[in-house]
Design a protein around this motif. Structure first.
Motif, mmCIF file in Angstrom:
data_model
loop_
_atom_site.group_PDB
_atom_site.id
_atom_site.type_symbol
_atom_site.label_atom_id
_atom_site.label_comp_id
_atom_site.label_asym_id
_atom_site.label_seq_id
_atom_site.Cartn_x
_atom_site.Cartn_y
_atom_site.Cartn_z
ATOM 1 N N ALA A 1 0.814 -1.220 0.000
ATOM 2 C CA ALA A 1 0.000 0.000 0.000
ATOM 3 C C ALA A 1 0.846 1.268 0.000
ATOM 4 C CB ALA A 1 -0.920 0.009 1.219
ATOM 5 N N GLY A 2 2.154 1.138 0.173
ATOM 6 C CA GLY A 2 3.005 2.315 0.267
ATOM 7 C C GLY A 2 4.327 2.121 -0.446
ATOM 8 N N ARG A 3 5.300 1.538 0.261
ATOM 9 C CA ARG A 3 6.663 1.408 -0.271
ATOM 10 C C ARG A 3 6.720 0.684 -1.607
ATOM 11 N NH1 ARG A 3 8.638 -1.251 5.239
ATOM 12 N NH2 ARG A 3 6.574 -2.115 4.892
ATOM 13 N N SER A 4 6.145 -0.504 -1.675
ATOM 14 C CA SER A 4 6.232 -1.286 -2.915
ATOM 15 C C SER A 4 5.476 -0.618 -4.052
ATOM 16 C CB SER A 4 5.726 -2.714 -2.691
ATOM 17 O OG SER A 4 4.405 -2.711 -2.192
ATOM 18 N N GLN A 5 4.371 0.055 -3.743
ATOM 19 C CA GLN A 5 3.626 0.761 -4.781
ATOM 20 C C GLN A 5 4.421 1.966 -5.296
ATOM 21 O OE1 GLN A 5 0.834 -0.004 -6.308
ATOM 22 N NE2 GLN A 5 -0.048 -1.593 -5.027
ATOM 23 N N MET A 6 5.058 2.708 -4.385
ATOM 24 C CA MET A 6 5.874 3.853 -4.817
ATOM 25 C C MET A 6 7.048 3.372 -5.665
ATOM 26 S SD MET A 6 5.839 6.656 -1.701
ATOM 27 C CE MET A 6 6.303 5.567 -0.354
ATOM 28 N N ILE B 1 -4.564 1.712 -1.240
ATOM 29 C CA ILE B 1 -3.262 2.363 -1.227
ATOM 30 C C ILE B 1 -3.266 3.481 -0.180
ATOM 31 C CG2 ILE B 1 -1.606 3.687 -2.629
ATOM 32 C CD1 ILE B 1 -1.841 0.913 -3.658
ATOM 33 N N ASN B 2 -2.145 3.670 0.483
ATOM 34 C CA ASN B 2 -1.970 4.734 1.468
ATOM 35 C C ASN B 2 -2.161 6.088 0.769
ATOM 36 O OD1 ASN B 2 -0.765 6.762 3.069
ATOM 37 N ND2 ASN B 2 0.732 5.350 3.916
ATOM 38 N N PRO B 3 -3.139 6.903 1.223
ATOM 39 C CA PRO B 3 -3.390 8.194 0.566
ATOM 40 C C PRO B 3 -2.185 9.130 0.587
ATOM 41 C CG PRO B 3 -5.134 7.681 2.158
ATOM 42 C CD PRO B 3 -4.080 6.635 2.310
ATOM 43 N N ALA B 4 -1.357 9.064 1.629
ATOM 44 C CA ALA B 4 -0.157 9.907 1.671
ATOM 45 C C ALA B 4 0.845 9.468 0.603
ATOM 46 C CB ALA B 4 0.475 9.868 3.063
ATOM 47 N N ALA B 5 0.936 8.177 0.333
ATOM 48 C CA ALA B 5 1.818 7.687 -0.732
ATOM 49 C C ALA B 5 1.303 8.152 -2.090
ATOM 50 C CB ALA B 5 1.910 6.162 -0.688
ATOM 51 N N VAL B 6 -0.013 8.097 -2.277
ATOM 52 C CA VAL B 6 -0.605 8.562 -3.537
ATOM 53 C C VAL B 6 -0.292 10.046 -3.739
ATOM 54 C CG1 VAL B 6 -2.776 8.980 -4.775
ATOM 55 C CG2 VAL B 6 -2.427 6.816 -3.550
ATOM 56 N N GLU B 7 -0.476 10.843 -2.695
ATOM 57 C CA GLU B 7 -0.210 12.286 -2.792
ATOM 58 C C GLU B 7 1.269 12.570 -3.044
ATOM 59 O OE1 GLU B 7 -0.563 16.227 -3.200
ATOM 60 O OE2 GLU B 7 -2.196 14.772 -3.206
ATOM 61 N N ALA B 8 2.147 11.890 -2.312
ATOM 62 C CA ALA B 8 3.596 12.101 -2.481
ATOM 63 C C ALA B 8 4.030 11.770 -3.906
ATOM 64 C CB ALA B 8 4.378 11.267 -1.469
ATOM 65 N N MET B 9 3.476 10.716 -4.477
ATOM 66 C CA MET B 9 3.830 10.344 -5.842
ATOM 67 C C MET B 9 3.197 11.287 -6.855
ATOM 68 S SD MET B 9 6.002 7.939 -5.631
ATOM 69 C CE MET B 9 6.056 7.131 -7.234
ATOM 70 N N ALA C 1 6.976 12.959 6.137
ATOM 71 C CA ALA C 1 7.724 11.707 6.351
ATOM 72 C C ALA C 1 7.649 10.819 5.115
ATOM 73 C CB ALA C 1 7.181 10.966 7.573
ATOM 74 N N VAL C 2 6.482 10.773 4.488
ATOM 75 C CA VAL C 2 6.311 9.947 3.293
ATOM 76 C C VAL C 2 7.148 10.497 2.141
ATOM 77 C CG1 VAL C 2 4.649 9.069 1.598
ATOM 78 C CG2 VAL C 2 4.057 9.097 4.032
ATOM 79 N N ARG C 3 7.277 11.809 2.040
ATOM 80 C CA ARG C 3 8.149 12.397 1.000
ATOM 81 C C ARG C 3 9.591 11.931 1.175
ATOM 82 N NH1 ARG C 3 5.337 17.897 2.080
ATOM 83 N NH2 ARG C 3 3.862 18.021 0.334
#
Length: 141
Positions: A18-23, A49-57, A115-117
């Motif tokens: 939901a985060g690392r592997s998707q990014m 998917i983690n919404p913060a990961a979606v936004e960071a990407m 942190a996600v960035r």
């Protein structure tokens, strides 16, 4: 290690996918184009998917909003030349002849966008190095 005759393939694995592997999969698809086949999966996939990961990407011009967590299967591992684990531990199936790398990365779950960035930027650096390594390996085949 020589790459298979077809295009090389990479599987990114983390617990929730939901985060690392998707990014990582997003960066590899974006930066390598059609040169590398990209997969991602999780040993215990989340519901979304983690919404913060979606936004960071999204800030990097990469849209993960249409992605969903996928379960890790032995077939996905067997079909990959490189298996990049990110905290999935011993649940990842092992097949001889695959190149396994373990990336120690913080889990973005429950963390704020700043942190996600930081995690995102670390992943991008690692993906760029991986692409260079794969291109170098495939040029010697």
């Amino acid at each position: 290690m020589p790459i298979m005759a077809d295009k090389p393939s990479v599987l990114f694995v983390c617990i929730h996918n939901a985060g690392r592997s998707q990014m990582a999969a997003g960066f590899l698809s974006h930066l390598a184009g059609d040169f590398i086949e990209v997969r991602s999966a999780g040993s215990a996939p989340a519901n979304s998917i983690n919404p913060a990961a979606v936004e960071a990407m999204r800030e990097e011009g990469i849209d993960l909003s249409n992605q969903s967590p996928k379960i890790l299967t032995p077939d996905a591992v067997q079909a990959s030349d490189f298996v990049i684990t990110m905290g999935c531990g011993d649940v990842c199936p092992f097949f001889p002849g695959k190149r396994y790398l373990d990336w120690q990365l913080d889990d973005p779950a429950g963390q704020g966008l700043d942190a996600v960035r930081f995690i995102r930027d670390d992943i991008r650096d690692r993906v760029e190095k991986l692409i260079a390594e794969i291109r170098s390996d495939s040029s010697t085949v």
